[in-house]
Scaffold this motif. Structure first.
Motif, PDB file in Angstrom:
ATOM      1  N   LEU A   1      -7.639  14.647  45.685  1.00 17.30           N
ATOM      2  CA  LEU A   1      -7.818  13.195  45.806  1.00 17.30           C
ATOM      3  C   LEU A   1      -7.905  12.496  44.452  1.00 17.30           C
ATOM      4  CD1 LEU A   1     -10.406  13.095  48.750  1.00 17.30           C
ATOM      5  CD2 LEU A   1      -7.979  12.501  48.869  1.00 17.30           C
TER       6      LEU A   1
ATOM      7  N   ARG B   1      -4.908  12.631  51.385  1.00 17.37           N
ATOM      8  CA  ARG B   1      -5.247  11.216  51.579  1.00 17.37           C
ATOM      9  C   ARG B   1      -4.958  10.764  53.013  1.00 17.37           C
ATOM     10  NH1 ARG B   1      -3.917  11.604  46.176  1.00 17.37           N
ATOM     11  NH2 ARG B   1      -5.337  10.468  44.785  1.00 17.37           N
TER      12      ARG B   1
ATOM     13  N   ARG C   1      -7.820  11.913  55.072  1.00 19.97           N
ATOM     14  CA  ARG C   1      -8.999  11.069  54.864  1.00 19.97           C
ATOM     15  C   ARG C   1      -8.817   9.709  55.536  1.00 19.97           C
ATOM     16  NH1 ARG C   1     -13.556  11.531  52.359  1.00 19.97           N
ATOM     17  NH2 ARG C   1     -14.650   9.683  51.595  1.00 19.97           N
TER      18      ARG C   1
ATOM     19  N   THR D   1     -16.194  10.294  48.215  1.00 20.08           N
ATOM     20  CA  THR D   1     -15.050   9.538  47.711  1.00 20.08           C
ATOM     21  C   THR D   1     -15.002   8.229  48.479  1.00 20.08           C
ATOM     22  OG1 THR D   1     -13.821  11.598  47.301  1.00 20.08           O
ATOM     23  CG2 THR D   1     -12.557   9.557  47.346  1.00 20.08           C
TER      24      THR D   1
END
Length: 273
Positions: A29, A57, A60, A87
């Motif tokens: 990331l 990504r 996520r 994050t």
């Protein structure tokens, strides 16, 4: 940490001699909270499959959308196991953006995540954010600690994001999910993402698996049927078991660089009835 918890912890012992999935995910990331051993294996994987950072990504982004969706169903309690290094936006920020009084418990087994949980996981004044340091397989300890923050007599959204492919059948992957499902009350949700070999050539999936195993990590990229087993006894909500990028894309924004990249992961959200 729980905003009401002012306790202190002994300095954690961090093993920098072996890669850890949480730190590798941080590297994918673009984060800085990883070590050379994590970056080394990460670079090997990206050298073979350059799309992996975008895939991370996309995974996520699914977590963000699923959190918005479950909060939109009225869920105000969230248990995220295998949370990884924070994050932004983190799950609690997404949930409390929908409902300021949401209560969130994170769990991971990497001591470096504990360090950042203490420093970074700050929620709204109305809500609560807590952290449990435990292995995902120790479900009894996780639930016991989570009960200090969450009321398991009320619905909980249980998130197992990019976790179970690091736990093999022989290590009790299905059994640990069953134990967690048993702890949930009807109206709760199970949110999962999981790497799969189904969307890539067999030799490519084998290469990725071999690289992880050479680094001392379990990697079991389950097929659709094996992934579906985790949801037995639950009601899978629309659109069902799909690739990460196909699950309610209208609830989020496209990931930069996503076009032409497949997430390589199955996802689903299911309700306990």
């Amino acid at each position: 940490m729980d905003q009401q918890d002012s306790g202190t912890h002994a300095p954690p012992r961090i093993d920098t001699g072996k890669p850890h999935p949480a730190r590798m995910y941080d590297w994918f990331l673009g984060g800085k909270d990883n070590y050379p051993v994590d970056e080394a294996l990460g670079r090997q994987l990206v050298g073979f499959a350059p799309g992996i950072p975008v895939m991370a990504r996309m995974n996520r982004a699914f977590m963000h959308r699923a959190t918005r969706w479950t909060a939109g169903q009225g869920v105000r309690q969230f248990l995220d196991i295998g949370t990884g290094i924070p994050t932004e936006p983190n799950l609690h920020q997404v949930a409390q953006g929908i409902a300021a009084d949401a209560r969130v418990v994170y769990c991971d087994n990497d001591p470096i995540v504990l360090v950042h949980a203490e420093a970074l996981l700050r929620g709204t004044p109305e809500g609560v954010v807590d952290y449990v340091q435990a292995d995902a397989r120790d479900t009894a300890a996780i639930v016991e600690r989570a009960r200090e923050t969450l009321d398991f007599e009320r619905p909980v959204a249980l998130s197992l994001i990019a976790l179970l492919h690091f736990i093999g059948d022989e290590d009790g992957a299905y059994e640990l999910v069953e134990r967690l499902k048993d702890a949930l009350t009807p109206g709760s949700y199970l949110v999962m993402s999981h790497l799969t070999p189904d969307f890539h050539p067999e030799e490519a999936s084998k290469k990725v698996t071999d690289l992880y195993r050479a680094g001392g990590l379990t990697m079991d990229m389950r097929s659709r049927d094996r992934f579906a087993r985790f949801f037995e006894g639950l009601e899978i909500v629309a659109p069902g078991i799909v690739a990460a990028e196909e699950w309610h894309p209208e609830l989020g924004e496209p990931v930069p660089g996503q076009e032409g990249v497949h997430s390589g992961a199955y996802v689903a959200v299911a309700r306990k009835v």
